[in-house]
Design an enzyme around this catalytic site. Structure first.
Site, PDB file in Angstrom:
ATOM      1  N   LYS A 158     -17.729   9.276   7.062  1.00  0.00           N
ATOM      2  CA  LYS A 158     -17.908   9.148   5.618  1.00  0.00           C
ATOM      3  C   LYS A 158     -18.823  10.289   5.161  1.00  0.00           C
ATOM      4  O   LYS A 158     -18.370  11.413   5.093  1.00  0.00           O
ATOM      5  CB  LYS A 158     -18.337   7.733   5.281  1.00  0.00           C
ATOM      6  CG  LYS A 158     -17.237   6.744   5.772  1.00  0.00           C
ATOM      7  CD  LYS A 158     -17.333   5.373   5.268  1.00  0.00           C
ATOM      8  CE  LYS A 158     -16.447   4.380   6.011  1.00  0.00           C
ATOM      9  NZ  LYS A 158     -15.023   4.431   5.677  1.00  0.00           N
ATOM     10  N   THR A 179      -8.705  -6.577   1.060  1.00  0.00           N
ATOM     11  CA  THR A 179      -9.953  -5.799   1.101  1.00  0.00           C
ATOM     12  C   THR A 179     -11.014  -6.449   0.205  1.00  0.00           C
ATOM     13  O   THR A 179     -12.203  -6.454   0.531  1.00  0.00           O
ATOM     14  CB  THR A 179      -9.679  -4.344   0.682  1.00  0.00           C
ATOM     15  OG1 THR A 179      -8.589  -3.851   1.469  1.00  0.00           O
ATOM     16  CG2 THR A 179     -10.874  -3.457   0.885  1.00  0.00           C
ATOM     17  N   HIS A 224     -21.924   2.865   5.211  1.00  0.00           N
ATOM     18  CA  HIS A 224     -21.887   3.394   3.837  1.00  0.00           C
ATOM     19  C   HIS A 224     -23.253   3.888   3.362  1.00  0.00           C
ATOM     20  O   HIS A 224     -23.471   4.051   2.164  1.00  0.00           O
ATOM     21  CB  HIS A 224     -21.302   2.355   2.878  1.00  0.00           C
ATOM     22  CG  HIS A 224     -19.860   2.121   3.177  1.00  0.00           C
ATOM     23  ND1 HIS A 224     -18.858   2.934   2.697  1.00  0.00           N
ATOM     24  CD2 HIS A 224     -19.255   1.203   3.970  1.00  0.00           C
ATOM     25  CE1 HIS A 224     -17.686   2.516   3.166  1.00  0.00           C
ATOM     26  NE2 HIS A 224     -17.898   1.473   3.933  1.00  0.00           N
ATOM     27  N   SER A 284     -23.269 -14.000  11.168  1.00  0.00           N
ATOM     28  CA  SER A 284     -22.594 -12.883  10.522  1.00  0.00           C
ATOM     29  C   SER A 284     -22.594 -13.060   9.004  1.00  0.00           C
ATOM     30  O   SER A 284     -22.242 -14.136   8.499  1.00  0.00           O
ATOM     31  CB  SER A 284     -21.151 -12.847  11.059  1.00  0.00           C
ATOM     32  OG  SER A 284     -20.371 -11.904  10.404  1.00  0.00           O
ATOM     33  N   SER A 318     -19.599  -1.895   0.827  1.00  0.00           N
ATOM     34  CA  SER A 318     -18.865  -0.784   0.214  1.00  0.00           C
ATOM     35  C   SER A 318     -18.025  -1.158  -0.981  1.00  0.00           C
ATOM     36  O   SER A 318     -17.639  -0.285  -1.747  1.00  0.00           O
ATOM     37  CB  SER A 318     -17.977  -0.120   1.249  1.00  0.00           C
ATOM     38  OG  SER A 318     -16.925  -0.998   1.597  1.00  0.00           O
ATOM     39  N   ARG A 372       0.835  -1.213   0.000  1.00  0.00           N
ATOM     40  CA  ARG A 372       0.000   0.000   0.000  1.00  0.00           C
ATOM     41  C   ARG A 372       0.862   1.252   0.000  1.00  0.00           C
ATOM     42  O   ARG A 372       1.730   1.407   0.864  1.00  0.00           O
ATOM     43  CB  ARG A 372      -0.900   0.023   1.233  1.00  0.00           C
ATOM     44  CG  ARG A 372      -1.990  -1.022   1.193  1.00  0.00           C
ATOM     45  CD  ARG A 372      -2.978  -0.791   2.326  1.00  0.00           C
ATOM     46  NE  ARG A 372      -4.193  -1.515   2.082  1.00  0.00           N
ATOM     47  CZ  ARG A 372      -4.535  -2.636   2.699  1.00  0.00           C
ATOM     48  NH1 ARG A 372      -3.746  -3.166   3.601  1.00  0.00           N
ATOM     49  NH2 ARG A 372      -5.666  -3.248   2.419  1.00  0.00           N
ATOM     50  N   THR A 380     -21.142   5.626  11.088  1.00  0.00           N
ATOM     51  CA  THR A 380     -19.906   6.395  11.212  1.00  0.00           C
ATOM     52  C   THR A 380     -20.190   7.876  11.002  1.00  0.00           C
ATOM     53  O   THR A 380     -21.164   8.237  10.334  1.00  0.00           O
ATOM     54  CB  THR A 380     -18.862   5.931  10.184  1.00  0.00           C
ATOM     55  OG1 THR A 380     -17.635   6.626  10.417  1.00  0.00           O
ATOM     56  CG2 THR A 380     -19.291   6.217   8.751  1.00  0.00           C
TER      57      THR A 380
HETATM   58  N1  PMP Z   1     -17.986  -0.580   8.824  1.00  0.00           N
HETATM   59  C1  PMP Z   1     -17.760  -0.572   7.500  1.00  0.00           C
HETATM   60  C2  PMP Z   1     -18.671  -1.351   6.618  1.00  0.00           C
HETATM   61  C3  PMP Z   1     -16.692   0.174   6.967  1.00  0.00           C
HETATM   62  O1  PMP Z   1     -16.455   0.166   5.653  1.00  0.00           O
HETATM   63  C4  PMP Z   1     -15.858   0.916   7.835  1.00  0.00           C
HETATM   64  C5  PMP Z   1     -14.703   1.789   7.348  1.00  0.00           C
HETATM   65  N2  PMP Z   1     -14.146   1.560   6.181  1.00  0.00           N
HETATM   66  C6  PMP Z   1     -16.124   0.857   9.194  1.00  0.00           C
HETATM   67  C7  PMP Z   1     -17.187   0.110   9.663  1.00  0.00           C
HETATM   68  C8  PMP Z   1     -15.274   1.613  10.166  1.00  0.00           C
HETATM   69  O2  PMP Z   1     -15.706   2.947  10.218  1.00  0.00           O
HETATM   70  P1  PMP Z   1     -14.683   4.124  10.578  1.00  0.00           P
HETATM   71  O3  PMP Z   1     -13.945   4.483   9.340  1.00  0.00           O
HETATM   72  O4  PMP Z   1     -15.557   5.200  11.120  1.00  0.00           O
HETATM   73  O5  PMP Z   1     -13.755   3.569  11.631  1.00  0.00           O
END
Ligand code: PMP
Length: 409
Positions: free
Chosen positions: A247, A362, A216, A136, A188, A21, A244
Site C-alpha cells: 500500500k 467487503t 493501512h 478478534s 480501511s 466485480r 504490508t
Molecule cells: N490487512 C488488511 C486490513 C487489508 O486491508 C489487506 C489488503 N486489502 C491485507 C491485510 C492484505 O494485505 P496485502 O494486500 O498485502 O495482501
C-alpha cells in the site's frame, strides 16, 4: 451436478444484485500517477485514479524504481526458491533488518503478501500454542479471519474498537490461559482508528498477546511512518506488528515484526512462510528503498493528511455524504449496490474519474460506498474536478435522497 450451469447461475445472481466485480483495466505509467490509461471498449482513455492504495505514490518514486532496476540487473528476475531452499537473497535479509528497526522490534519476517502474513502468523499461533484463545475485532480483515479460522483454537469476536467488551470476554478465562488479541489500527473501509493503548491496557491485565495489523497505516502515521502504534508511542506494548509493502510502501509483500523468539517461532512453524517461494529480489530492493525514503521524509505524511482533509471538507461542503473518518480514507456513502456501481460508471465514463464501488461482502449490505483515497500527488485542479464530478453524478442519479447512514456501527 451440472457444474457449468451452477457457475453461470451464481454469477448471474451477483450481476442482478449489482455486486458483480468488473476490474478497471489500467496502465499505470511511470511518473504520471495518479493519472493512468484505462483500456475500455476498444479505446484507451486517460483517467485520474482516486482509489489506489498506493497511498503516497511510492510505487512511482524514482528512488524505488532505481532500486528495483539495480537489483534486477544484479540478481535477475526470481529469488530461486523458498527461503529455506536457496530462495533467501541478501535483499531479503537487508529488508528484514530494516523492517525490524522501522518497527522498533528485535526481528521481522517477510511474506509474499500482507494477506499471507496474517493468515500464516495467526493460524500458526492459534494452532500451535496449546489451549490458546483468540479474541478478534468484529471488523477485522478477511486475512485475519481466515488465519484465526485455520488455527482452529477457541475464539471470541469483540465489538468493534470496544475495549470494555474485550475486557468482559477476556475475564471469562483464567490468567494462565494463553490468549491473543487481534485487531487493526486503521480500518480501511470506515477510516476509523483503534484505541490501541486502551486495548493494550485490557490485554496486559489478562496476560494476553497483542497482534496489530497496521496495513493501512504503514508509511503514513508516526514520525518515521511505521504506523499508528508509533504515533501513539505504544509499539513496545504490541507483541506482533503486521504490515504490508503493497500500500503506502508502493510495492508488494507483507511482514510481521516482533521479538526475536516470536519471529523465529513463526519462521520455524508457519506453513505459509516455509512452503512458499520468496519474493523477487528486485521487489525486496524496491520496498527497502521505499521504506528508507518514508522514514526520512515526514513531510510526505503531512501533505497526505492535508490532501485527505481537503477532499473531506470540499465534498462535505457540497452536501456529498462523507463518513466522518479520522484517517486518510474518505468513504462516500451510497447505501445501495446498484446505485454505487452506476455512480462509479458515470464518474469513469463521463468524468475520467476512477473510484471503484465497494459492495458486500467487503462492507455490510446497505453501507455500499465509494472509497476515495487522495494522495499527495492529487493537485488542487484534480481535487476541484473531483468535487464537481461528484456533485454532477449525485444530481444525475438523485443520490441526495438515497439512504446513507451517518455511521454504520
Ligand atoms: N490487512 C488488511 C486490513 C487489508 O486491508 C489487506 C489488503 N486489502 C491485507 C491485510 C492484505 O494485505 P496485502 O494486500 O498485502 O495482501
Amino acid at each position: 451436478m451440472d457444474y457449468e450451469h451452477y457457475f453461470t447461475k451464481r454469477i448471474a445472481d451477483l450481476k442482478s444484485e449489482g455486486r458483480y466485480r468488473v476490474f478497471a483495466d489500467l496502465e499505470r505509467q511511470k511518473g504520471r500517477f495518479p493519472i493512468a490509461l484505462n483500456y475500455r471498449d476498444g479505446e484507451v482513455r486517460e483517467v485520474v485514479v482516486w482509489c489506489s492504495n498506493d497511498y503516497l505514490g511510492m510505487g512511482q518514486h524514482p528512488d524505488v524504481i532505481a532500486a528495483a532496476h539495480e537489483a534486477l540487473e544484479r540478481c535477475g528476475a526470481g529469488a530461486g526458491g523458498t527461503r529455506n531452499i536457496s530462495g533467501t537473497n541478501h535483499y531479503h535479509v537487508l529488508l528484514e533488518e530494516e523492517l525490524a528497526s522501522f518497527n522498533a522490534k528485535e526481528a521481522s519476517l517477510l511474506f509474499t503478501s500482507g494477506y499471507v502474513a496474517n493468515q500464516t502468523a495467526l493460524s500458526t499461533l492459534g494452532a500451535t500454542i496449546p489451549g490458546c484463545v483468540v479474541f478478534s475485532d468484529e471488523l477485522n480483515h478477511n486475512s485475519m479471519i481466515e488465519g484465526i479460522r485455520h488455527g482452529r483454537s477457541d475464539k471470541h469476536v469483540f465489538r468493534h474498537n470496544d475495549p470494555e467488551h474485550l475486557e468482559q470476554l477476556l475475564s471469562a478465562y483464567p490468567k494462565e490461559t494463553p490468549k491473543l488479541v487481534a485487531f487493526e489500527s486503521v480500518y480501511s473501509m470506515d477510516g476509523d482508528i483503534a484505541p490501541i493503548a486502551e486495548i493494550c491496557d485490557v490485554a496486559e491485565a489478562h496476560n494476553a498477546m497483542t497482534y496489530l495489523d497496521e496495513v493501512h497505516a504503514v508509511g503514513m502515521y508516526g514520525s518515521q511512518g511505521s504506523g499508528v502504534a508509533e504515533r501513539d508511542g505504544v509499539r513496545d506494548r504490541i507483541t506482533i506488528i503486521q504490515g504490508t509493502l503493497a500500500k503506502a510502501v508502493g510495492v508488494v509483500g507483507g511482514y510481521i515484526a516482533a521479538s526475536a523468539s516470536c519471529v523465529d517461532y513463526i519462521r520455524s512453524f508457519g506453513p505459509g512462510f516455509i512452503f512458499s517461494s520468496s519474493m523477487p529480489p528486485a521487489t525486496a530492493a524496491a520496498a527497502l528503498a521505499s521504506i528508507r525514503y518514508l522514514r526520512a521524509h515526514p513531510e510526505i505524511r503531512d501533505k497526505h493528511q492535508e490532501r485527505a482533509a481537503t477532499a473531506k471538507r470540499l465534498l462535505s461542503e457540497r452536501g456529498i455524504p462523507v463518513l466522518p473518518s479520522v484517517s486518510h480514507i474518505v468513504p462516500v456513502m451510497v447505501g445501495n449496490a446498484a446505485l454505487c456501481k452506476q455512480a462509479s460508471d458515470l464518474l469513469l465514463n463521463d468524468h475520467g474519474i476512477y473510484v471503484q464501488p465497494i459492495n458486500y461482502p467487503t462492507v455490510p449490505v446497505g453501507t455500499e460506498r465509494l472509497r476515495i483515497t487522495p494522495t499527495p500527488l492529487h493537485d488542487d485542479s484534480m481535487m476541484a474536478h473531483l468535487v464537481e464530478s461528484f456533485c454532477a453524478v449525485w444530481d444525475q442519479l438523485d443520490l441526495h435522497k438515497a439512504h446513507h447512514p451517518k455511521s454504520i456501527k
